[in-house]
Write a protein that holds these residues in place. Structure first.
Motif, short mmCIF file in Angstrom:
data_model
loop_
_atom_site.label_atom_id
_atom_site.label_comp_id
_atom_site.label_asym_id
_atom_site.label_seq_id
_atom_site.Cartn_x
_atom_site.Cartn_y
_atom_site.Cartn_z
N UNK A 1 0.85 -1.20 0.00
CA UNK A 1 0.00 0.00 0.00
C UNK A 1 0.87 1.24 0.00
N UNK A 2 1.90 1.27 0.85
CA UNK A 2 2.82 2.41 0.92
C UNK A 2 3.49 2.67 -0.43
N UNK A 3 4.03 1.63 -1.05
CA UNK A 3 4.74 1.79 -2.32
C UNK A 3 3.80 2.27 -3.42
N UNK A 4 2.60 1.68 -3.51
CA UNK A 4 1.63 2.11 -4.52
C UNK A 4 1.18 3.55 -4.28
N UNK A 5 0.96 3.91 -3.02
CA UNK A 5 0.54 5.26 -2.68
C UNK A 5 1.61 6.28 -3.06
N UNK A 6 2.82 6.06 -2.63
CA UNK A 6 3.91 7.00 -2.92
C UNK A 6 4.17 7.04 -4.43
N UNK A 7 4.13 5.90 -5.07
CA UNK A 7 4.35 5.86 -6.52
C UNK A 7 3.32 6.67 -7.29
N UNK B 1 1.95 6.14 4.37
CA UNK B 1 2.00 6.87 3.10
C UNK B 1 1.73 8.35 3.29
N UNK B 2 0.70 8.68 4.04
CA UNK B 2 0.40 10.09 4.29
C UNK B 2 1.43 10.72 5.23
N UNK B 3 1.96 9.94 6.16
CA UNK B 3 3.03 10.44 7.04
C UNK B 3 4.25 10.83 6.21
N UNK B 4 4.61 10.01 5.25
CA UNK B 4 5.74 10.32 4.36
C UNK B 4 5.54 11.68 3.70
#
Length: 170
Positions: free
Chosen positions: A20-26, A113-116
């Motif tokens: 989820x993190x990788x897809x979100x940031x991508x 993801x939002x924290x990043x």
């Protein structure tokens, strides 16, 4: 709650949080690199859906977006606290409880993801715009969607657990 070994516990599901993190940031990086900012640059996809690059300095529905900057750290602390708590709960949840572990992983991945975004940019990148006529739902991103689906699954699991006979729950 008892801690289970990593192999037996829901911690095995953290791969989903990473996905989820990788897809979100991508997707956010793609939007930032390929789209112009704001309403004038929206891309109309369907009669009820646009891609729209905007910044959100607050939380859901731009809550506290005009608070002066302190909210960035407040929401960062909440994301870290909730993620830590959910990882602990995953350690105490059997890996076989798929619904609950998927729910926790979705919330963790979305929160991180939002924290990043908050830590790197000072705001969250939103780009999904659903609407009916002139009424628009606030723009959001994949992290927000994962958090909402995860929260819904937690509620679903809670409702399902409350309907089990007491003897079965023990």
């Amino acid at each position: 709650m008892k801690d289970l070994t990593t192999k037996q516990s829901g911690v095995r599901w953290l791969w989903l949080a990473l996905l989820v993190f990788v897809l979100d940031i991508g997707t956010k990086l793609f939007v930032m690199d390929t789209m112009g900012y704001g309403w004038a640059n929206r891309i109309e996809i369907l009669p009820f859906f646009n891609l729209l690059y905007v910044h959100n300095y607050g939380a859901a529905f731009s809550f506290l977006s005009d608070a002066g900057g302190w909210q960035r750290w407040f929401f960062a602390a909440i994301a870290l606290g909730v993620s830590g708590l959910l990882i602990y709960w995953m350690r105490c949840t059997p890996a076989s409880n798929r619904i609950l572990n998927v729910a926790y992983a979705l919330v963790i991945g979305g929160a991180i993801g939002n924290l990043f975004d908050r830590l790197v940019h000072g705001y969250v990148v939103d780009f999904l715009d659903f609407y009916i006529g002139n009424s628009h739902w606030p723009a959001f991103n994949l992290a927000d969607a994962a958090i909402c689906v995860g929260a819904g699954l937690i509620v679903l699991d809670s409702v399902r657990a409350s309907k089990k006979p007491h003897a079965e729950a023990e």
